[in-house]
Motif scaffolding. Structure first.
Motif, PDB file in Angstrom:
ATOM      1  N   PHE A 153      -3.381  -8.674   2.816  1.00 24.47           N
ATOM      2  CA  PHE A 153      -2.526  -7.643   2.252  1.00 24.47           C
ATOM      3  C   PHE A 153      -1.601  -8.237   1.184  1.00 24.47           C
ATOM      4  O   PHE A 153      -0.885  -9.196   1.450  1.00 24.47           O
ATOM      5  CB  PHE A 153      -1.686  -7.001   3.368  1.00 24.47           C
ATOM      6  CG  PHE A 153      -2.529  -6.376   4.447  1.00 24.47           C
ATOM      7  CD1 PHE A 153      -2.787  -5.011   4.435  1.00 24.47           C
ATOM      8  CD2 PHE A 153      -3.103  -7.154   5.449  1.00 24.47           C
ATOM      9  CE1 PHE A 153      -3.587  -4.429   5.411  1.00 24.47           C
ATOM     10  CE2 PHE A 153      -3.905  -6.581   6.428  1.00 24.47           C
ATOM     11  CZ  PHE A 153      -4.147  -5.217   6.414  1.00 24.47           C
ATOM     12  N   GLY A 157      -4.029 -10.271   0.063  1.00 22.93           N
ATOM     13  CA  GLY A 157      -5.169  -9.673  -0.621  1.00 22.93           C
ATOM     14  C   GLY A 157      -5.693 -10.573  -1.717  1.00 22.93           C
ATOM     15  O   GLY A 157      -6.913 -10.682  -1.934  1.00 22.93           O
ATOM     16  N   HIS A 176      -6.546  -5.904   0.420  1.00 21.00           N
ATOM     17  CA  HIS A 176      -5.648  -4.785   0.207  1.00 21.00           C
ATOM     18  C   HIS A 176      -4.675  -5.124  -0.919  1.00 21.00           C
ATOM     19  O   HIS A 176      -3.894  -6.068  -0.813  1.00 21.00           O
ATOM     20  CB  HIS A 176      -4.830  -4.481   1.466  1.00 21.00           C
ATOM     21  CG  HIS A 176      -5.646  -4.036   2.639  1.00 21.00           C
ATOM     22  ND1 HIS A 176      -6.398  -4.911   3.398  1.00 21.00           N
ATOM     23  CD2 HIS A 176      -5.805  -2.810   3.190  1.00 21.00           C
ATOM     24  CE1 HIS A 176      -6.987  -4.231   4.371  1.00 21.00           C
ATOM     25  NE2 HIS A 176      -6.648  -2.958   4.276  1.00 21.00           N
ATOM     26  N   TYR A 177      -4.728  -4.377  -1.982  1.00 14.05           N
ATOM     27  CA  TYR A 177      -3.821  -4.442  -3.129  1.00 14.05           C
ATOM     28  C   TYR A 177      -3.398  -5.865  -3.512  1.00 14.05           C
ATOM     29  O   TYR A 177      -2.222  -6.175  -3.673  1.00 14.05           O
ATOM     30  CB  TYR A 177      -2.594  -3.543  -2.920  1.00 14.05           C
ATOM     31  CG  TYR A 177      -2.101  -3.414  -1.487  1.00 14.05           C
ATOM     32  CD1 TYR A 177      -1.265  -4.343  -0.899  1.00 14.05           C
ATOM     33  CD2 TYR A 177      -2.500  -2.309  -0.729  1.00 14.05           C
ATOM     34  CE1 TYR A 177      -0.829  -4.199   0.386  1.00 14.05           C
ATOM     35  CE2 TYR A 177      -2.066  -2.155   0.575  1.00 14.05           C
ATOM     36  CZ  TYR A 177      -1.237  -3.101   1.134  1.00 14.05           C
ATOM     37  OH  TYR A 177      -0.815  -2.961   2.436  1.00 14.05           O
ATOM     38  N   ILE A 196      -9.136  -2.457  -1.652  1.00 16.27           N
ATOM     39  CA  ILE A 196      -8.339  -1.257  -1.383  1.00 16.27           C
ATOM     40  C   ILE A 196      -7.095  -1.269  -2.261  1.00 16.27           C
ATOM     41  O   ILE A 196      -6.376  -2.286  -2.327  1.00 16.27           O
ATOM     42  CB  ILE A 196      -7.949  -1.198   0.102  1.00 16.27           C
ATOM     43  CG1 ILE A 196      -9.179  -0.842   0.957  1.00 16.27           C
ATOM     44  CG2 ILE A 196      -6.807  -0.211   0.353  1.00 16.27           C
ATOM     45  CD1 ILE A 196      -8.936  -0.883   2.449  1.00 16.27           C
ATOM     46  N   ALA A 237      -0.820   0.241   3.429  1.00 13.90           N
ATOM     47  CA  ALA A 237      -1.802   0.177   4.514  1.00 13.90           C
ATOM     48  C   ALA A 237      -1.319  -0.562   5.745  1.00 13.90           C
ATOM     49  O   ALA A 237      -1.999  -0.563   6.773  1.00 13.90           O
ATOM     50  CB  ALA A 237      -3.094  -0.465   4.002  1.00 13.90           C
ATOM     51  N   ALA A 255      -7.409   4.587   5.092  1.00 16.74           N
ATOM     52  CA  ALA A 255      -7.608   3.199   4.662  1.00 16.74           C
ATOM     53  C   ALA A 255      -7.891   2.301   5.854  1.00 16.74           C
ATOM     54  O   ALA A 255      -8.749   1.406   5.789  1.00 16.74           O
ATOM     55  CB  ALA A 255      -6.380   2.710   3.896  1.00 16.74           C
ATOM     56  N   ARG A 256      -7.188   2.545   6.931  1.00 14.73           N
ATOM     57  CA  ARG A 256      -7.381   1.739   8.140  1.00 14.73           C
ATOM     58  C   ARG A 256      -8.778   1.961   8.720  1.00 14.73           C
ATOM     59  O   ARG A 256      -9.460   1.022   9.130  1.00 14.73           O
ATOM     60  CB  ARG A 256      -6.303   2.119   9.156  1.00 14.73           C
ATOM     61  CG  ARG A 256      -5.897   0.996  10.062  1.00 14.73           C
ATOM     62  CD  ARG A 256      -4.510   1.248  10.592  1.00 14.73           C
ATOM     63  NE  ARG A 256      -3.491   0.854   9.635  1.00 14.73           N
ATOM     64  CZ  ARG A 256      -2.209   1.177   9.743  1.00 14.73           C
ATOM     65  NH1 ARG A 256      -1.786   1.920  10.739  1.00 14.73           N
ATOM     66  NH2 ARG A 256      -1.339   0.752   8.859  1.00 14.73           N
ATOM     67  N   MET A 259     -11.314   0.233   6.530  1.00 14.39           N
ATOM     68  CA  MET A 259     -11.327  -1.215   6.767  1.00 14.39           C
ATOM     69  C   MET A 259     -12.131  -1.540   8.015  1.00 14.39           C
ATOM     70  O   MET A 259     -12.993  -2.435   8.018  1.00 14.39           O
ATOM     71  CB  MET A 259      -9.906  -1.746   6.919  1.00 14.39           C
ATOM     72  CG  MET A 259      -9.821  -3.219   7.256  1.00 14.39           C
ATOM     73  SD  MET A 259      -8.122  -3.823   7.549  1.00 14.39           S
ATOM     74  CE  MET A 259      -7.806  -3.132   9.176  1.00 14.39           C
TER      75      MET A 259
END
Length: 267
Positions: A153, A157, A176-177, A196, A237, A255-256, A259
């Protein structure tokens, strides 16, 4: 061209400032409003893995599947990342969140963004290979893991993106991002990777996401997916259910779920 690439945009454009990395001096890197966070009771335990401290949570049954969870700038003890680690374990994986800052102080809401560049110098998300290898060894030798993935994340990420270019032992990754670097050596992924993003992420512009798609089409030889979630900001997220705003909850949960489905498909 990637074989059967999975690319999915929930939106066609969004407003965000286009930033490169390292960040411009007037930019606010990785910023998201951590706001007030509720307390969280961990389901796992802290574990020393050679020279690394880590948070480990295991499912209630034996499994040969594991997931490395890479924290953001708020570190491995941040309640939100421990919640995510526990969620991954509940889905049937040995989940481990190592301290990739190696005891160095994580970022806090009291720190000044003008100091962020100096803080980041010895916490580069592209310099995680040694620690990742240690964690992989632990998962294989101590947890009997044979199939291992990675999710991360923000700062994490970026670390996932890096590891999916360098470490073939990681069967899949979810980034993630993570801020996107524009260079031709960032797109030849070794294994399947899911990217994501949030529509209103101030650190990652629509143009950068489009660039990522174009470069992956050009260089990538494995399956990938890109997805943007409407109205979501950097950090969306990771929120625990009690910290979610009603308007954001459906997209966070989506999103979860995405994943988890990606992990289930690829490891």
């Amino acid at each position: 061209m990637c074989p059967n690439p999975k690319i999915f945009f929930r939106v066609t454009a969004f407003q965000a400032r286009e930033l490169s990395f390292p960040m411009a001096s007037d930019a606010v890197p990785f910023l998201y409003d951590i706001g007030k966070r509720t307390n969280y009771v961990n389901l796992g335990h802290e574990q020393q893995v050679e020279h690394i401290k880590a948070y480990v949570c295991k499912p209630s049954f034996d499994t040969d599947k594991a997931v490395m969870v890479i924290h953001d700038i708020y570190g491995w003890q941040f309640p939100d990342i421990r919640y995510i680690t526990d969620l991954v374990a509940a889905a049937g994986y040995v989940a481990i969140c190592p301290d990739f800052f190696m005891g160095k102080k994580p970022w806090t809401s009291a720190d000044h963004w003008a100091d962020f560049g100096d803080w980041l110098k010895d916490r580069e998300p592209t310099k995680v290979d040694r620690e990742a290898d240690v964690v992989l060894k632990y998962l294989k030798e101590q947890c009997n893991a044979k199939k291992i993935g990675v999710v991360g994340f923000s700062w994490g990420g970026m670390a996932v993106h890096h590891l999916m270019l360098k470490n073939p032992e990681l069967k899949t990754g979810v980034s993630h991002y993570g801020i996107i670097r524009d260079s031709d050596d960032r797109y030849n992924l070794l294994n399947s990777t899911f990217f994501i993003f949030g529509e209103k992420d101030h650190t990652i512009s629509h143009d950068q996401v489009i660039l990522l798609e174009e470069k992956l089409k050009q260089y990538c030889q494995v399956e990938y997916r890109i997805k943007v979630y409407p109205g979501q900001v950097h950090g969306f997220a990771e929120l625990k259910p009690e910290d979610m705003k009603p308007r954001d909850k459906p997209y966070i949960e989506e999103a979860r779920k995405d994943m988890m489905n990606w992990l289930k498909t690829h490891i």
